[in-house]
Design a protein around this motif. Sequence first.
Motif, short mmCIF file in Angstrom:
data_model
loop_
_atom_site.label_atom_id
_atom_site.label_comp_id
_atom_site.label_asym_id
_atom_site.label_seq_id
_atom_site.Cartn_x
_atom_site.Cartn_y
_atom_site.Cartn_z
N ASP B 65 13.65 40.59 4.07
CA ASP B 65 13.31 39.17 4.01
C ASP B 65 11.96 39.06 3.29
O ASP B 65 10.95 39.57 3.78
CB ASP B 65 13.21 38.59 5.43
N GLU B 67 10.26 36.28 2.28
CA GLU B 67 9.62 34.96 2.24
C GLU B 67 8.11 35.02 2.33
O GLU B 67 7.42 34.19 1.77
CB GLU B 67 10.19 34.06 3.34
N HIS B 68 7.58 35.97 3.05
CA HIS B 68 6.13 35.99 3.20
C HIS B 68 5.46 37.08 2.35
O HIS B 68 4.29 37.38 2.53
CB HIS B 68 5.76 36.15 4.68
N LEU B 70 3.85 38.74 -1.03
CA LEU B 70 3.08 38.22 -2.15
C LEU B 70 2.83 39.26 -3.24
O LEU B 70 2.24 38.95 -4.26
CB LEU B 70 1.71 37.74 -1.64
N ASP B 155 16.45 38.71 0.54
CA ASP B 155 16.52 37.33 1.02
C ASP B 155 15.24 36.59 0.65
O ASP B 155 14.13 37.12 0.80
CB ASP B 155 16.70 37.31 2.55
N GLU B 156 15.40 35.37 0.14
CA GLU B 156 14.27 34.52 -0.28
C GLU B 156 13.44 35.18 -1.37
O GLU B 156 12.21 35.04 -1.41
CB GLU B 156 13.40 34.11 0.92
N ALA B 163 5.94 31.88 -4.94
CA ALA B 163 4.62 31.95 -4.31
C ALA B 163 3.65 32.75 -5.17
O ALA B 163 2.50 32.36 -5.37
CB ALA B 163 4.74 32.58 -2.92
N LEU B 167 -0.08 31.60 -7.70
CA LEU B 167 -1.42 32.14 -7.43
C LEU B 167 -1.89 32.87 -8.68
O LEU B 167 -1.20 33.76 -9.18
CB LEU B 167 -1.36 33.11 -6.25
N SER B 200 16.89 29.79 -1.10
CA SER B 200 17.15 28.39 -0.81
C SER B 200 16.52 27.48 -1.85
O SER B 200 16.81 26.30 -1.88
CB SER B 200 16.62 28.04 0.57
#
Lengths: 762, 401
Positions: B65, B67-68, B70, B155-156, B163, B167, B200
Amino acid sequence: MELYYNPEQMPAAEIKQTFVGREVMLKELLALVRRQPQGVGVQHVVLVGARGMGKTTMLLMLRFAALEGDLHQIWQTVRFPEESYAITDLADFWLATIGHLAYETGDMELAARGDALRNDYKASVDLAGAALATLRDWSSQHGKRLLLLIDNLDMVLNQINNTRENARLRDALMNDGTFMLVGGAASFFHEARAYDQPLYNFFKIWHLDALEGGQIDQLLLKRAEADKRTDFERQLKQNEARIKVLHYFTGGNPRLVLMLYRIIASSDLIDVRRGLEKLLDEVTPYYKAKIESLPPQQRKILDHIARVSARTGSGLTPTEIAAETRLPVNQVTSQLKRLSGLGYVRAANVRARSSWYSLAEPLYAIWHQMRFGRESRERMAWLVEFLKAWYSSREMLDETERLAVRFAELMRVGEKALAAETLDYRQILVDAMDARFKGSATDRLVSDYLDAGNMDRARALVRSDGLTQLRSRTLQRLTEGGLIAARQSDAEVSRRLQWVDRLRATPDPEALADVLNPGGLPVHEFPKLWFIHAVGLHRLGRNEEALEDLDMYIRLASEDADEGLLRASILFRLSRFREVVSVLTRHADELASDTTAQVLLALSAATLGDFDRAIAIGEAALPRQEDPNLRKILEVLIMSQPCGRAHVVQFTLLVSLGPLAEARTLWDEKVRAILPAAQIVRIFRSLINGKTLRFLRTLISESNLDEELLPLVVAMDYLETGDRAPLEKLSAEIRPIAEEIVAELQKKLPAVAERSTHATHA
Amino acid sequence: MPCNFVGPPVRGADCYGREAFVDLVWEKLSFGHVVLASPRRFGKTSVMYRLIDAPRWDYRLVHCDLEHFLEPADLLTALVVQLSRDDVLSKIASALSYVPTKAWQGFRANVEEIELHKLKLKLKELIQPRWQTSGEELFDAIARIQETKVVLLLDEFAVMIDAMAHLDAHREDARLLLRWLRHLRQSPRIKNVRFLVAGSIGIGNVLSNLGESASMNDFAHLKLQPFSDAVADQFLLALSESHDVPLSAPVRKKVLDLIGTPVPYFLQIMFWEIERSCKESGIAPTPARVEALYHNTVLGAECKTYFDHYYGRLRDYYDKQDEMAGKTLLRNIANDGELKREACYHLYRKECEGANIERFNCLMANLENDFYVGFDAQKNTYRFSCKLLRDWWLRHYGMEG
């Protein structure tokens, strides 16, 4: 003891005892905990409800249930306190979890490990990971999963305020079966409803709805039980209307219900006011915080809604709000949707295109009025509205009289300041009272203002309420005091004389009921007007109002035989036979020769089943004054007694005079069993009229007598529906009987006859 | 029997009605890479878990996953850790030069999570300064086990790239990562790796914003569709049995009629409200009660938050002009039921100054991709993709001017 803002400090037994209205939700939550999958896919939950709706209590109850049932073998609860101000990132969150877990389980080693992590990891992300890992290890070592109970979850996430941290939190909650999170929140918060947020629609949402009326009853009963108050159920039954008031003002918010009820239920009126003011004072920080957390535009809109709804009690459309606030309509609409989402306002637009917005908590409108109302009277308008809803006018009248007596006593002993205070309360009561009853209270208040030397208030009251309800003596005092001119007083007197002349000119009571207006004459100065008014209302069939007028009459004058007879007639019309007997018995001597009174008394006694008394009344009265109606009644009663047909007679009286519910009971319990079919037909034919047709038809049907009484049944159905088909299907033997019944009944039921004739021709 | 889990991914029997789609995914993976696209809460992660729980052939699946994340080092660290946990693939990790033996043993053995955490931190430290080299080594190691196909379920992924792209410190890394991954996929020596990327948010927009539209043009795009009517009916029946809420055939039909397109998430929301109402009142649902619930609750203020993002997204993800035009179009389509393409263009031009057909096409494509509208090629009309969404839009935004 109820702790409104700190329920977690209450004893567990008391929390459980007073848990109301959410039993189904708790059961469902526990079922959900039980069916959670082992690993990935745990369903997390947020309970959404405004403050005071019971989120904390719900979380506490879940905790109790998890600890006490079989779930504690699989789940360890970790309860966060209501506020977690120290959590500003994910590391704080997991460290707090460690701390609360250590506290709940007494695991000092875990606590020490949590403390050590702070020294071992400097970067927040690393610290968060380490704290999470520590929790997973604890779960694994103890073979228990962690049920996180987090109050004000929205506040916690708002404090963290970091999308990436939320994504990590989601990862931990979603991809690992260690945790189940049950949170509380005041609204469906941004992190869970914004599409671009990791926690978007991640939680199953349960709304804590406002309590319904029946649930408020339960809550109060359980609170009373916990307080060991006996006889509370009776009080509750007597105060049904007040429960509705509680529901309205509190919006069914459990906390507010308990706060308000405690103030009102045990106090007299002066304390009620103080109690309500205290309550509003207590909620001030809460409402201030709520409002000040909003951006300016939303505050402006909310302020406007509160201001207007406090005055009008109704909702506003976006267009109306935009016009007054000088904001564009689309901005107002958009802000209203946000305010609605946050739980400040609620929209009503069931299937319609327009929306009306009102405050989600009516108590906020009251608070707003008290705080921001420009004049004292405006500020107290909320109390007036409350009193109107809470007390009947009679109760308020009683209270003003009590306060008037107190005023006189205080003035006598020189306590002028305290005496003045009673005047303030009386003013509020007068404002709240129905116009029909406030006349005497207004008059006395003006008089007492004059006694207290408060000319300004007296003048203001006279200006607002006029002179119509002031006694002659009071008018004189006002003139002498220079508050009104002599010509004003003279004009008022002249007006009253004209009223009296009109009354003399139209003696017909029906006309008087229209002509007579408590705003026209000071009825407390002429008590007989109440009596005359009652006569008029009675003749118009407005019997409940007529009784109220009679109550006022005897308050100002005293009971007499005329009043007693009128009251008995009214009560008889209302089928309140016991009271008829009671009233006429009080005036037995005075009304001994009055045949109307004796007829009423005999019929009432017979309808109540006391045939002996009814016969005794008739036998005593007839020698004094012969009366054909009374004679007939006496004959029927005497005849019915030996045959055991007293119940039948009583039944016929109840059907004729009401109440029909009692007639039904008597039929079921006594009459049905003793009457053969032929007699039923005869009796029912005599009783059928426009009011009783349906009732009697239902009795026949529920007693399974349709077949036995076929001709009567078909006739009744035809009269009701106009459908001849069943009539025409009858056999040659039975049809003529049915037709005869139809012909007879059509004479008694012209409206029904007309309908059935039309149907026939159609 | 499935349970009604609203929000999290589901596994096992709770992942219902996706057998045909899972077959399609396997088919596509057998010869290429896949992008799995759908709005949030449509079930992408659940499909991924379905692939993991029932792998086919000799494929090994590795899930992350993102999503978080970077940095590329986050991705590679996660991949190494996941590979280490797989019985067959763990030997790949053990052979990597930057993975200390202790770390590898730690990932394999049943050590404490806190120790694993320390190892992960250490591993990331090692990978960070030379992530491309480390990555090359990793994929070379995977390529050497030719007999085993490895599917990397990311995923994501689009969220991570997006993201990074936002930056300054990581924007260039985003480009590098995309190009590097493409290079890997194109490499003749790495034939046994498949990527399945799910997101998503639209990967197309993310790549376009970075100027890297071509970096993923070797992926097959699969869109997770709503259920068929038959599957939806069976789903409701299965939920009713597992939750002990009687849903008769007429009631189920009513639910499907009301919702329109059977999006699983919408079905779940509707079922949840029916279940709540039934259990609180003690009265079994009837078509009339369900209809009342639909209008008063599901379309009402209480459930508004489930659908609110459809309105908010236009503001958050579309430029100002497209936002206004989109709202106008959707309002008109909601009011009229459907609108001819020409009529839509006409409205668009009224709303947007300097409008051209390309911009219009782009807007309509986005509205379709984001599940607002669907296009009927036969009738040349646009209509809302789902009746429920249309009803909701009409209710809350039908009057806006």
